[in-house]
Design a protein around this motif. Structure first.
Motif, PDB file in Angstrom:
ATOM      1  N   HIS A 163     -23.871  -5.783 -43.475  1.00  0.00           N
ATOM      2  CA  HIS A 163     -23.633  -5.541 -42.054  1.00  0.00           C
ATOM      3  C   HIS A 163     -23.496  -6.882 -41.372  1.00  0.00           C
ATOM      4  N   LEU A 164     -22.303  -7.150 -40.838  1.00  0.00           N
ATOM      5  CA  LEU A 164     -22.044  -8.414 -40.166  1.00  0.00           C
ATOM      6  C   LEU A 164     -22.481  -8.276 -38.711  1.00  0.00           C
ATOM      7  N   ALA A 165     -23.754  -8.533 -38.487  1.00  0.00           N
ATOM      8  CA  ALA A 165     -24.328  -8.324 -37.161  1.00  0.00           C
ATOM      9  C   ALA A 165     -23.789  -9.319 -36.147  1.00  0.00           C
ATOM     10  N   SER A 166     -23.579 -10.568 -36.579  1.00  0.00           N
ATOM     11  CA  SER A 166     -23.036 -11.617 -35.718  1.00  0.00           C
ATOM     12  C   SER A 166     -22.518 -12.713 -36.636  1.00  0.00           C
ATOM     13  N   PRO A 167     -21.800 -13.714 -36.096  1.00  0.00           N
ATOM     14  CA  PRO A 167     -21.255 -14.764 -36.974  1.00  0.00           C
ATOM     15  C   PRO A 167     -22.299 -15.493 -37.806  1.00  0.00           C
ATOM     16  N   VAL A 172     -28.067  -7.661 -45.517  1.00  0.00           N
ATOM     17  CA  VAL A 172     -27.768  -7.078 -46.827  1.00  0.00           C
ATOM     18  C   VAL A 172     -28.827  -6.035 -47.130  1.00  0.00           C
ATOM     19  N   ALA A 173     -28.414  -4.794 -47.241  1.00  0.00           N
ATOM     20  CA  ALA A 173     -29.327  -3.733 -47.636  1.00  0.00           C
ATOM     21  C   ALA A 173     -29.330  -3.646 -49.156  1.00  0.00           C
ATOM     22  N   ALA A 174     -30.516  -3.677 -49.756  1.00  0.00           N
ATOM     23  CA  ALA A 174     -30.637  -3.705 -51.215  1.00  0.00           C
ATOM     24  C   ALA A 174     -31.697  -2.708 -51.675  1.00  0.00           C
ATOM     25  N   ASP A 175     -31.620  -2.352 -52.941  1.00  0.00           N
ATOM     26  CA  ASP A 175     -32.614  -1.494 -53.568  1.00  0.00           C
ATOM     27  C   ASP A 175     -33.436  -2.306 -54.552  1.00  0.00           C
ATOM     28  N   GLN A 176     -34.760  -2.126 -54.505  1.00  0.00           N
ATOM     29  CA  GLN A 176     -35.672  -2.687 -55.485  1.00  0.00           C
ATOM     30  C   GLN A 176     -36.520  -1.557 -56.050  1.00  0.00           C
ATOM     31  N   ALA A 177     -37.250  -1.836 -57.120  1.00  0.00           N
ATOM     32  CA  ALA A 177     -38.079  -0.800 -57.743  1.00  0.00           C
ATOM     33  C   ALA A 177     -39.093  -0.235 -56.757  1.00  0.00           C
ATOM     34  N   THR A 178     -39.538  -1.051 -55.818  1.00  0.00           N
ATOM     35  CA  THR A 178     -40.533  -0.615 -54.839  1.00  0.00           C
ATOM     36  C   THR A 178     -39.909   0.057 -53.634  1.00  0.00           C
ATOM     37  N   LYS A 181     -34.884  -2.748 -49.391  1.00  0.00           N
ATOM     38  CA  LYS A 181     -35.248  -4.047 -48.840  1.00  0.00           C
ATOM     39  C   LYS A 181     -34.061  -4.587 -48.055  1.00  0.00           C
ATOM     40  N   ARG A 182     -34.330  -5.213 -46.919  1.00  0.00           N
ATOM     41  CA  ARG A 182     -33.258  -5.800 -46.127  1.00  0.00           C
ATOM     42  C   ARG A 182     -33.382  -7.317 -46.138  1.00  0.00           C
ATOM     43  N   PHE A 183     -32.267  -7.973 -46.414  1.00  0.00           N
ATOM     44  CA  PHE A 183     -32.199  -9.427 -46.400  1.00  0.00           C
ATOM     45  C   PHE A 183     -31.296  -9.844 -45.235  1.00  0.00           C
ATOM     46  N   VAL A 184     -31.779 -10.779 -44.467  1.00  0.00           N
ATOM     47  CA  VAL A 184     -31.019 -11.277 -43.323  1.00  0.00           C
ATOM     48  C   VAL A 184     -30.701 -12.747 -43.577  1.00  0.00           C
ATOM     49  N   ALA A 185     -29.413 -13.079 -43.571  1.00  0.00           N
ATOM     50  CA  ALA A 185     -28.992 -14.434 -43.917  1.00  0.00           C
ATOM     51  C   ALA A 185     -27.932 -14.929 -42.953  1.00  0.00           C
ATOM     52  N   GLN A 186     -27.855 -16.249 -42.844  1.00  0.00           N
ATOM     53  CA  GLN A 186     -26.772 -16.850 -42.071  1.00  0.00           C
ATOM     54  C   GLN A 186     -25.444 -16.729 -42.812  1.00  0.00           C
ATOM     55  N   ALA A 187     -25.499 -16.729 -44.141  1.00  0.00           N
ATOM     56  CA  ALA A 187     -24.287 -16.633 -44.956  1.00  0.00           C
ATOM     57  C   ALA A 187     -24.599 -15.898 -46.245  1.00  0.00           C
TER      58      ALA A 187
END
Length: 466
Positions: A163-167, A172-178, A181-187
């Motif tokens: 999901h490109l929330a802003s520049p 990044v929505a991801a699946d883990q065994a638990t 999980k959501r990862f938020v990154a600049q790039a």
């Protein structure tokens, strides 16, 4: 509900060579970096672990003249490769190999174009040898370098959506065994290796019968990166082509026969026929093109290489792990006869058709008129050999897929481009998931490992942008 989000500067999707190059370089440049790797094992399967280990640009040393490397790329892809991307690979291939050495990856010289080879090598006998060799060791070294710089490689983490929330904010929505999980990154750098393990995508773009292709790959590259970036508006290109080779048909169920020996050299010197005993592709374009042609047949298990004794003793031995004698020694089928009619009967081919096909081929070769055959047959850089000297041979083959050539279109910085050809802010791609370098009318192959250049450049562009 998502677990608490993980915030980082750079999220890399995929832990193969290109992904870890991007992650290590980003961490080296001061970026907090996380690698999301779908595999769960300590030594998660991926093509880098199974690689032969040669870093090359269209079978030339990465340290060759930049303009020569650029010409090689544009020539083999017949103009398909993006000029800016081809130029970036040609210009920075030399720097990639130097950087890998600085990161503790050992490269050795084996001669010819094998001037920068991941060490230690495994190039004897048949079958697959990977643990403790080449790419396996390289990934261990790069992961260690990443961790030293505060980065993390998260196994068992499958990215599902972007999901490109802003520049400067990509989620990044991801699946883990638990759980999720959501990862938020600049790039974000997508480096998940293509879509060869996705039967539906392979059926849609490469072969009508993906279940009849040899799975000559290491991981489970199912096209998540391709799908996610398309949903984000990315351009794609070259989807109907793959990188692969021809193998003895028994390789489908006998691991002794892949990833070596190949039988490309036999097909390129002799002729490749279908179930009707007719040629269906230009053998002079080589094994990668021919593996694509076989994959496109209605029945990819209906192709047979036909050749004679000089070819078996010549091109058949023209490899460090040669088809002659490794195919036969490891259980592959090889029909042998003193007459073509007898050979056809053994191989289940129509005798009259095979005789006519060989006669027409030999006559055209002798007359210098191979271009008049249907399909035509080129003679450079791979020479056509006559099929005249008994005994004659027929080898049933299968097409093996290592990775897809098509995928995400990127520019010379590894930036993912949208449908209008403009970079999507913060989104990059590298490695076998990109689709604007290899390919063209005859599946021109630039190189596998060398696409990690885009991981290097993407990380540097991200750092430059702050």
């Amino acid at each position: 509900m998502h677990d608490p989000e993980c915030v980082c500067d750079v999220a890399v999707i995929g832990g193969g060579l290109a992904g870890l190059v991007a992650a290590c370089r980003a961490a080296q440049l001061g970026k907090h970096t996380v690698v999301l790797e779908r595999g769960t094992e300590p030594k998660y399967p991926c093509n880098t672990r199974y690689t032969y280990g040669t870093l090359h640009v269209r079978y030339a040393t990465p340290t060759a003249d930049e303009d020569d490397l650029y010409r090689r790329i544009t020539d083999v892809t017949e103009g398909f490769a993006r000029p800016d991307l081809a130029r970036a690979v040609a210009r920075h291939a030399r720097r990639l190999v130097a950087w890998l050495v600085e990161e503790g990856v050992e490269l050795i010289q084996l001669g010819q174009y094998h001037t920068h080879v991941l060490s230690p090598v495994a190039r004897t006998g048949a079958g697959l040898k990977w643990e403790g060799y080449a790419g396996d060791v390289a990934l261990e070294r790069l992961e260690s370098a990443l961790v030293r710089r505060g980065g993390r490689l998260l196994r068992g983490t499958r990215a599902r959506s972007l999901h490109l929330a802003s520049p400067r904010r990509i989620e990044v929505a991801a699946d883990q065994a638990t759980g999720p999980k959501r990862f938020v990154a600049q790039a974000v750098v997508v480096a998940d290796g293509g879509f060869q393990a996705n039967a539906d995508l392979v059926r849609a773009h490469i072969s009508p019968a993906p279940e009849k292709l040899l799975r000559r790959y290491g991981g489970e590259s199912v096209g998540d990166g391709l799908r996610m970036t398309q949903e984000a508006g990315a351009m794609v290109a070259g989807l109907p082509q793959m990188y692969g080779h021809l193998h003895s048909r028994e390789a489908l169920h006998d691991p002794r026969l892949w990833p070596r020996p190949l039988v490309d050299e036999l097909a390129s010197a002799g002729i490749l026929v279908d179930a009707a005993g007719k040629r269906f592709a230009d053998e002079g374009h080589g094994g990668i093109y021919l593996s694509n042609a076989v994959a496109r047949l209605a029945d990819p298990l209906s192709a047979t290489i036909v050749f004679d004794q000089p070819i078996w003793d010549g091109p058949g031995r023209d490899h460090v792990q040669p088809a002659n004698p490794l195919v036969v020694e490891n259980g592959g089928t090889l029909h042998v006869a003193d007459a073509l009619g007898e050979l056809a009967a053994q191989a289940g081919l129509p005798p009259a058709n095979l005789q006519q096909t060989v006669d027409q081929y030999n006559a055209a070769l002798e007359a210098g008129a191979l271009d008049r055959l249907a399909p035509s047959r080129r003679t450079a850089p791979l020479a056509a050999w006559p099929i005249r000297t008994p005994p004659f041979y027929a080898m049933p083959v299968c097409s093996a897929i290592t990775n897809t050539m098509g995928g995400i279109v990127v520019d010379g910085d590894g930036a993912v481009l949208n449908l209008q050809g403009a970079p999507i802010p913060g989104l990059f791609a590298a490695g076998a998931t990109i689709g604007s370098l290899d390919g063209g009318p005859h599946a021109g192959y630039v190189g596998g490992l060398i696409k990690a250049v885009l991981g290097l450049l993407a990380a540097e562009k991200i750092a430059e942008q702050g």
